[in-house]
Design an enzyme around this catalytic site. Structure first.
Site, short mmCIF file in Angstrom:
data_model
loop_
_atom_site.label_atom_id
_atom_site.label_comp_id
_atom_site.label_asym_id
_atom_site.label_seq_id
_atom_site.Cartn_x
_atom_site.Cartn_y
_atom_site.Cartn_z
N CYS A 104 66.70 27.40 69.85
CA CYS A 104 66.65 28.85 69.67
C CYS A 104 67.13 29.10 68.25
O CYS A 104 68.12 28.50 67.81
CB CYS A 104 67.57 29.53 70.68
SG CYS A 104 67.94 31.26 70.33
N THR A 105 66.43 30.00 67.54
CA THR A 105 66.76 30.19 66.11
C THR A 105 68.10 30.90 65.90
O THR A 105 68.59 30.96 64.78
CB THR A 105 65.63 30.95 65.41
OG1 THR A 105 65.37 32.16 66.15
CG2 THR A 105 64.38 30.11 65.34
N HIS A 106 68.68 31.44 66.97
CA HIS A 106 70.03 32.00 66.82
C HIS A 106 71.09 30.90 66.73
O HIS A 106 72.19 31.13 66.24
CB HIS A 106 70.39 32.88 68.03
CG HIS A 106 69.79 34.26 68.01
ND1 HIS A 106 68.47 34.51 68.26
CD2 HIS A 106 70.36 35.48 67.76
CE1 HIS A 106 68.24 35.81 68.20
NE2 HIS A 106 69.37 36.42 67.89
N THR A 154 61.77 31.15 71.87
CA THR A 154 61.27 31.71 73.13
C THR A 154 59.80 32.12 73.00
O THR A 154 58.97 31.79 73.86
CB THR A 154 62.13 32.94 73.51
OG1 THR A 154 63.50 32.56 73.46
CG2 THR A 154 61.80 33.43 74.90
N CYS A 191 61.11 32.18 66.39
CA CYS A 191 61.74 32.41 67.69
C CYS A 191 61.28 31.31 68.64
O CYS A 191 60.07 31.14 68.85
CB CYS A 191 61.29 33.79 68.21
SG CYS A 191 61.77 34.10 69.91
N GLU A 200 74.28 37.77 68.02
CA GLU A 200 73.98 39.14 67.57
C GLU A 200 75.29 39.91 67.34
O GLU A 200 75.36 40.81 66.53
CB GLU A 200 73.13 39.89 68.61
CG GLU A 200 71.71 39.38 68.76
CD GLU A 200 70.77 39.72 67.60
OE1 GLU A 200 70.89 40.83 67.04
OE2 GLU A 200 69.93 38.88 67.27
N TYR A 243 64.87 38.24 74.12
CA TYR A 243 63.60 37.72 74.62
C TYR A 243 63.83 36.65 75.70
O TYR A 243 62.99 36.42 76.55
CB TYR A 243 62.81 37.07 73.46
CG TYR A 243 62.00 38.02 72.62
CD1 TYR A 243 62.15 39.40 72.69
CD2 TYR A 243 61.06 37.51 71.72
CE1 TYR A 243 61.38 40.25 71.89
CE2 TYR A 243 60.29 38.36 70.92
CZ TYR A 243 60.45 39.72 71.01
OH TYR A 243 59.69 40.55 70.23
N GLY A 244 64.98 35.98 75.60
CA GLY A 244 65.22 34.79 76.43
C GLY A 244 65.19 35.04 77.93
O GLY A 244 64.94 34.12 78.71
N ASP A 286 61.20 37.69 65.01
CA ASP A 286 62.13 37.20 66.04
C ASP A 286 62.61 38.44 66.80
O ASP A 286 62.31 39.57 66.42
CB ASP A 286 63.32 36.46 65.39
CG ASP A 286 64.31 35.94 66.44
OD1 ASP A 286 63.87 35.44 67.48
OD2 ASP A 286 65.54 36.07 66.23
N SER A 287 63.41 38.20 67.84
CA SER A 287 63.94 39.34 68.59
C SER A 287 65.12 39.99 67.86
O SER A 287 65.52 41.09 68.21
CB SER A 287 64.42 38.85 69.96
OG SER A 287 65.41 37.85 69.77
N1 DGL Z 1 65.92 33.66 68.56
C1 DGL Z 1 65.20 33.57 69.76
C2 DGL Z 1 64.80 32.20 70.14
O1 DGL Z 1 64.65 31.40 69.23
C3 DGL Z 1 65.37 34.60 70.82
C4 DGL Z 1 66.68 34.76 71.51
C5 DGL Z 1 66.59 35.91 72.49
O2 DGL Z 1 66.12 36.98 72.10
O3 DGL Z 1 66.96 35.71 73.66
O4 DGL Z 1 64.60 31.86 71.27
#
Ligand code: DGL
Length: 262
Positions: free
Chosen positions: A182-184, A75, A73, A152, A42-43, A10-11
């Site tokens: 998004c996994t965050h 994205t 991730c 984050e 990454y988004g 992931d990022s």
């Molecule tokens: N956790 C990521 C996702 O699922 C990336 C979020 C990011 O880096 O912008 O999209």
């Protein structure tokens, strides 16, 4: 085969929400986790950048002789999965297809919301996948570019998180379910639940863990007493970040990270 680790990337800390579910379901699997913190977020990047970064991450993980790679991730799944799947001779699993299959097989939703990064929403991958498999489903998308940076930072339960979530969710009609695309975002689950009452919240990490245990991990049949817990490894492409603090909170234990240049 059984002894080879699973690779994930992931990022940043988001993929740990998937990691945590996999560890709960499959505690005897060894995981190599790569957080591409140098390139976070990454988004907001172009599709081509996401493809290039995904290839670089996969090539790094392949050095560990991994038996499969989880793109933890949204994205990267939405924009790079098809491309990388055709390039590498190893199972590569994203978060979208298993989730849509799970919904198709287990739920009867009519109105479903998706929150995700800007890149994921721009790609429209969730909506295309849902509509191609589930008849008459209505899909409502919302990009939420502030949430991953807030996660984050560890700002997921405070007043700022509540206000931000309120703002992002305010235009949704009455939903049956909301996909955390998004996994965050599972880190905001409690805050989201306060805002969206009686709406099912879909955390892709749980679905991925179930998917892996059904499809990939043959050692689940080995007797418990014969299994040995292995030590996972977490690599970050930059360490000037809040990863360790947030990771300790997510996993409820002290994590050891290694810095890697890839
Ligand atoms: N956790 C990521 C996702 O699922 C990336 C979020 C990011 O880096 O912008 O999209």
């Amino acid at each position: 085969m059984e002894d080879r680790p699973i690779g994930m990337f992931d990022s940043g800390v988001g993929g740990l929400t998937v990691y945590k579910e996999i560890k709960e379901k499959l505690p005897y699997e060894k995981i190599i986790y790569l957080g591409d913190t140098k390139e976070f977020p990454y988004g907001s990047k172009s599709k081509q950048s996401i493809i290039d970064l995904s290839k670089k991450n996969i090539e790094y993980l392949l050095r560990f002789n991994v038996k499969a790679i989880i793109i933890a991730c949204g994205t990267a799944t939405s924009q790079a999965l098809d491309e990388v799947k055709s390039m590498y001779d190893i199972p590569i699993i994203g978060i979208i297809e298993p989730t849509v299959n799970y919904i198709k097989e287990n739920k009867k939703y009519k109105d479903i919301g998706i929150i995700a990064t800007r890149g994921t929403i721009r790609s429209n991958t969730w909506e295309k996948e849902l509509k191609s498999k589930i008849q008459d489903i209505k899909v409502y998308n919302k990009e939420c570019p502030l949430l991953a940076p807030m996660a984050e930072e560890g700002w997921t339960q405070n007043e700022i998180a509540t206000l931000t979530i309120k703002e992002y969710l305010k235009d949704f009609p009455k939903l049956d379910a909301l996909i955390l695309g998004c996994t965050h975002y599972p880190l905001f689950e409690n805050t989201i639940k306060k805002e969206l009452k009686n709406v099912e919240i879909i955390n892709t990490g749980k679905i991925i863990a179930d998917f892996l245990s059904k499809n990939l991990c043959s050692n689940k049949n080995i007797k418990k007493e014969e299994q040995v817990k292995k030590i996972d490894e977490i690599y970050l492409t930059d360490t000037e970040c809040n990863f360790v603090n947030v990771a300790n909170n997510i996993l409820n234990s002290k994590v050891n990270i290694k810095h890697v240049k890839i």
